[in-house]
Design a protein around this motif. Sequence first.
Motif, PDB file in Angstrom:
ATOM      1  N   UNK A   1      36.058  32.082 -11.981  1.00  0.00           N
ATOM      2  CA  UNK A   1      34.788  32.213 -11.294  1.00  0.00           C
ATOM      3  C   UNK A   1      34.670  33.568 -10.598  1.00  0.00           C
ATOM      4  N   UNK A   2      35.782  34.022 -10.042  1.00  0.00           N
ATOM      5  CA  UNK A   2      35.767  35.301  -9.337  1.00  0.00           C
ATOM      6  C   UNK A   2      35.515  36.454 -10.316  1.00  0.00           C
ATOM      7  N   UNK A   3      36.089  36.397 -11.519  1.00  0.00           N
ATOM      8  CA  UNK A   3      35.876  37.450 -12.525  1.00  0.00           C
ATOM      9  C   UNK A   3      34.414  37.502 -12.943  1.00  0.00           C
ATOM     10  N   UNK A   4      33.784  36.370 -13.043  1.00  0.00           N
ATOM     11  CA  UNK A   4      32.370  36.333 -13.435  1.00  0.00           C
ATOM     12  C   UNK A   4      31.511  37.014 -12.368  1.00  0.00           C
ATOM     13  N   UNK A   5      31.814  36.721 -11.094  1.00  0.00           N
ATOM     14  CA  UNK A   5      31.074  37.360 -10.008  1.00  0.00           C
ATOM     15  C   UNK A   5      31.272  38.872 -10.017  1.00  0.00           C
ATOM     16  N   UNK A   6      32.497  39.311 -10.178  1.00  0.00           N
ATOM     17  CA  UNK A   6      32.786  40.748 -10.206  1.00  0.00           C
ATOM     18  C   UNK A   6      32.087  41.401 -11.401  1.00  0.00           C
ATOM     19  N   UNK A   7      32.139  40.766 -12.556  1.00  0.00           N
ATOM     20  CA  UNK A   7      31.482  41.305 -13.748  1.00  0.00           C
ATOM     21  C   UNK A   7      29.971  41.402 -13.541  1.00  0.00           C
ATOM     22  N   UNK A   9      28.429  41.623 -10.678  1.00  0.00           N
ATOM     23  CA  UNK A   9      28.210  42.648  -9.668  1.00  0.00           C
ATOM     24  C   UNK A   9      28.283  44.045 -10.279  1.00  0.00           C
ATOM     25  N   UNK A  10      29.241  44.292 -11.146  1.00  0.00           N
ATOM     26  CA  UNK A  10      29.386  45.595 -11.810  1.00  0.00           C
ATOM     27  C   UNK A  10      28.189  45.859 -12.722  1.00  0.00           C
ATOM     28  N   UNK A  11      27.795  44.852 -13.510  1.00  0.00           N
ATOM     29  CA  UNK A  11      26.637  45.020 -14.399  1.00  0.00           C
ATOM     30  C   UNK A  11      25.377  45.313 -13.587  1.00  0.00           C
ATOM     31  N   UNK A  12      25.169  44.587 -12.509  1.00  0.00           N
ATOM     32  CA  UNK A  12      24.014  44.818 -11.650  1.00  0.00           C
ATOM     33  C   UNK A  12      24.062  46.214 -11.033  1.00  0.00           C
ATOM     34  N   UNK A  13      25.254  46.637 -10.586  1.00  0.00           N
ATOM     35  CA  UNK A  13      25.397  47.976 -10.006  1.00  0.00           C
ATOM     36  C   UNK A  13      25.091  49.070 -11.014  1.00  0.00           C
ATOM     37  N   UNK A  14      25.591  48.931 -12.235  1.00  0.00           N
ATOM     38  CA  UNK A  14      25.322  49.921 -13.284  1.00  0.00           C
ATOM     39  C   UNK A  14      23.837  49.933 -13.611  1.00  0.00           C
ATOM     40  N   UNK A  15      23.207  48.762 -13.691  1.00  0.00           N
ATOM     41  CA  UNK A  15      21.770  48.680 -13.974  1.00  0.00           C
ATOM     42  C   UNK A  15      20.949  49.387 -12.896  1.00  0.00           C
ATOM     43  N   UNK A  16      21.285  49.162 -11.631  1.00  0.00           N
ATOM     44  CA  UNK A  16      20.569  49.812 -10.528  1.00  0.00           C
ATOM     45  C   UNK A  16      20.785  51.321 -10.564  1.00  0.00           C
TER      46      UNK A  16
END
Length: 162
Positions: A1-7, A9-16
Motif C-alpha cells: 500500500x505504501x508503494x502505491x501511495x509513493x508511486x 505521489x511521484x506521478x502526480x508530482x511529475x504531472x504538475x
Amino acid sequence: MRRIRITLFVILGVFILVLLTLLHPYFNGKNRLLSYYHHLVWGDVLKVTVSPSLNIKEVMIVFKDEYQLLKERRPNEYYRSRFRLSYKPINKVIYVNGMQVSEIPYEYGKQILQVIYDGNIVGELWHWQTNGYHSHRYFIDLRLENGVVKYEGYIEGPDAEF
C-alpha cells in the motif's frame, strides 16, 4: 500500500511539474491549446504604478474595443455598418480608485487601454490581440515631471502593441 501511495505521489508530482513547465509564459502564444490553458491559469495582469507626488485614487483606466472606437470617432460610419446590429461595443472601466475593478476582456482585434488622471486623458495603450485567449501583462507608470503628468506604458505577451 505504501508503494502505491509513493508511486501515485511521484506521478502526480511529475504531472504538475510538466504542467507548470508547459504553462510558462514563454509558451503563451506558441501553441493554441497551451495559450488557452495559460490564460485560464494566469489570465491578464495589470500593473499600475504612480510616483509619490501623484494620487493613485485619481487614476482610471478604461478598456475600449475597436467597435467602441469606431462609434466614438466615426459615428456616421458606425451607425451605417452592419456591426452595430450584431455586436455590442465594449467600453468598460477596469481600474478606478486605486484598484482593479474588473478583468481585461479577452477580445480579438484592436483594443485600447485609456489612462485617465484627474479627469484628463494622459495616455493610451494600443494593442492588437491576434487571439482572444492570449494572456498579456500590461504595465502603466505615471509620474509628475515639471508639473505635468507623464505616462509610460508597455505590454508583455505574444501580441505586440502598436
